[in-house]
Design a protein around this motif. Structure first.
Motif, mmCIF file in Angstrom:
data_model
loop_
_atom_site.group_PDB
_atom_site.id
_atom_site.type_symbol
_atom_site.label_atom_id
_atom_site.label_comp_id
_atom_site.label_asym_id
_atom_site.label_seq_id
_atom_site.Cartn_x
_atom_site.Cartn_y
_atom_site.Cartn_z
ATOM 1 N N GLU A 118 -5.341 5.589 0.378
ATOM 2 C CA GLU A 118 -5.764 4.948 1.626
ATOM 3 C C GLU A 118 -4.979 5.488 2.822
ATOM 4 O O GLU A 118 -5.559 5.850 3.854
ATOM 5 N N TYR A 131 -13.130 -1.678 1.232
ATOM 6 C CA TYR A 131 -12.024 -2.620 1.099
ATOM 7 C C TYR A 131 -12.320 -4.040 1.561
ATOM 8 O O TYR A 131 -11.505 -4.929 1.357
ATOM 9 N N ARG A 178 -9.148 -6.330 5.062
ATOM 10 C CA ARG A 178 -8.280 -5.186 4.784
ATOM 11 C C ARG A 178 -8.650 -3.990 5.655
ATOM 12 O O ARG A 178 -7.786 -3.239 6.111
ATOM 13 N N PHE A 204 -14.356 1.980 5.556
ATOM 14 C CA PHE A 204 -13.264 1.122 5.100
ATOM 15 C C PHE A 204 -13.751 -0.297 4.838
ATOM 16 O O PHE A 204 -13.284 -0.951 3.903
ATOM 17 N N ALA A 261 -6.403 -1.584 8.175
ATOM 18 C CA ALA A 261 -6.398 -0.130 8.056
ATOM 19 C C ALA A 261 -6.787 0.521 9.377
ATOM 20 O O ALA A 261 -6.180 1.499 9.800
ATOM 21 N N GLU A 268 -12.852 0.505 -5.410
ATOM 22 C CA GLU A 268 -13.121 0.773 -4.000
ATOM 23 C C GLU A 268 -13.617 2.200 -3.768
ATOM 24 O O GLU A 268 -14.404 2.459 -2.860
ATOM 25 N N HIS A 269 -13.102 3.144 -4.574
ATOM 26 C CA HIS A 269 -13.428 4.544 -4.332
ATOM 27 C C HIS A 269 -14.437 5.121 -5.315
ATOM 28 O O HIS A 269 -14.774 6.297 -5.252
ATOM 29 N N GLY A 327 0.769 -1.235 0.000
ATOM 30 C CA GLY A 327 0.000 0.000 0.000
ATOM 31 C C GLY A 327 0.795 1.278 0.000
ATOM 32 O O GLY A 327 0.223 2.357 -0.119
#
Length: 254
Positions: free
Chosen positions: A68, A101, A105, A97, A109, A229-230, A11
């Motif tokens: 992230e 994710y 994950r 999150f 985070a 994801e975003h 990451g």
């Protein structure tokens, strides 16, 4: 520690160094006894050695990872801006999150976030690092997420608004863009115009022009490098713009 550091190594791109990297190193040290900055560097080196060449997949992974990590650090700054850490805001971060994710994950985070939030961090220094490497569309998405965190407890305090405003300035996001995103989280009579970055006095033709401009600026395709994801957050902004335009059209009988 293996799964966590494997996730972390994959990451880190530009956020590996500078104030963001320092915050990440501090956070890991707060819950992993004996883990040092040198260990963090080694994890990164080991990850890089596994890749023989840089391809499009690697670019997307770095972009996603950098976003992230930037998100975690900036979120910690906003959450602490009113002098307390609200459980509703923490839950919002965790849920966001998980939604973006997945649970495994997200757990990594949030484990990192719980360490970052304990450290005093310079918003200005972090934002300088971000704006040197992250495109404008991604920086706008960061501000959108931060307002979501601030609103998670039902209202946004003045200290939170001021902190996000400062962050926006440090990220070279102009006042119109900042006010537009802020308006997406408030229910006021002129919010539709603020979202489209226009005043009530403009003509119908100017309303249409502003709408086309905002569609182009906030189109989800601009965040493709951040991965699926975003895209949900990008689609939310896009939907707010459509709703604002529809409201104005209805009011004006366009």
């Amino acid at each position: 520690m293996g799964n966590f550091t494997k996730w972390l190594g994959a990451g880190l791109g530009f956020t590996f160094g500078g104030p963001i990297g320092a915050a990440i190193g501090f956070a890991i040290g707060s819950f992993v006894d004996g883990f040092s900055e040198d260990d963090l560097k080694q994890e990164r080196i080991d990850y890089e050695r596994q890749r023989n060449s840089v391809n499009q997949e690697a670019v997307i992974i770095h972009s996603l990872g950098d976003f992230e990590m930037s998100l975690l650090v900036l979120a910690s700054i906003v959450i602490k801006s009113d002098g307390k850490i609200d459980e509703k805001e923490l839950s919002f971060v965790r849920n966001q999150f998980v939604n973006m994710y997945g649970k495994q994950r997200a757990n990594s985070a949030f484990k990192l976030f719980n360490g970052i939030v304990k450290k005093d961090i310079s918003a200005r220094q972090v934002c300088i690092q971000i704006r040197q490497h992250m495109p404008h569309a991604s920086r706008l998405q960061l501000i959108h997420f931060l307002f979501g965190i601030a609103k998670a407890d039902g209202f946004v305090t003045e200290s939170e608004v001021e902190e996000i405003r400062k962050i926006a300035g440090y990220l070279y996001i102009n006042d119109k863009d900042y006010i537009s995103i802020k308006a997406m989280f408030y229910d006021e009579s002129d919010n539709a115009y603020k979202i489209l970055e226009i005043s009530k006095s403009v003509t119908d033709a100017e309303v249409k022009k502003a709408y086309r401009k905002m569609v182009k600026k906030y189109h989800p395709d601009k965040l493709q490098d951040l991965g699926e994801e975003h895209l949900k957050g990008a689609n939310e902004k896009f939907q707010r713009i459509q709703e604002a335009y529809d409201r104005i059209k209805k009011e004006r009988g366009m």
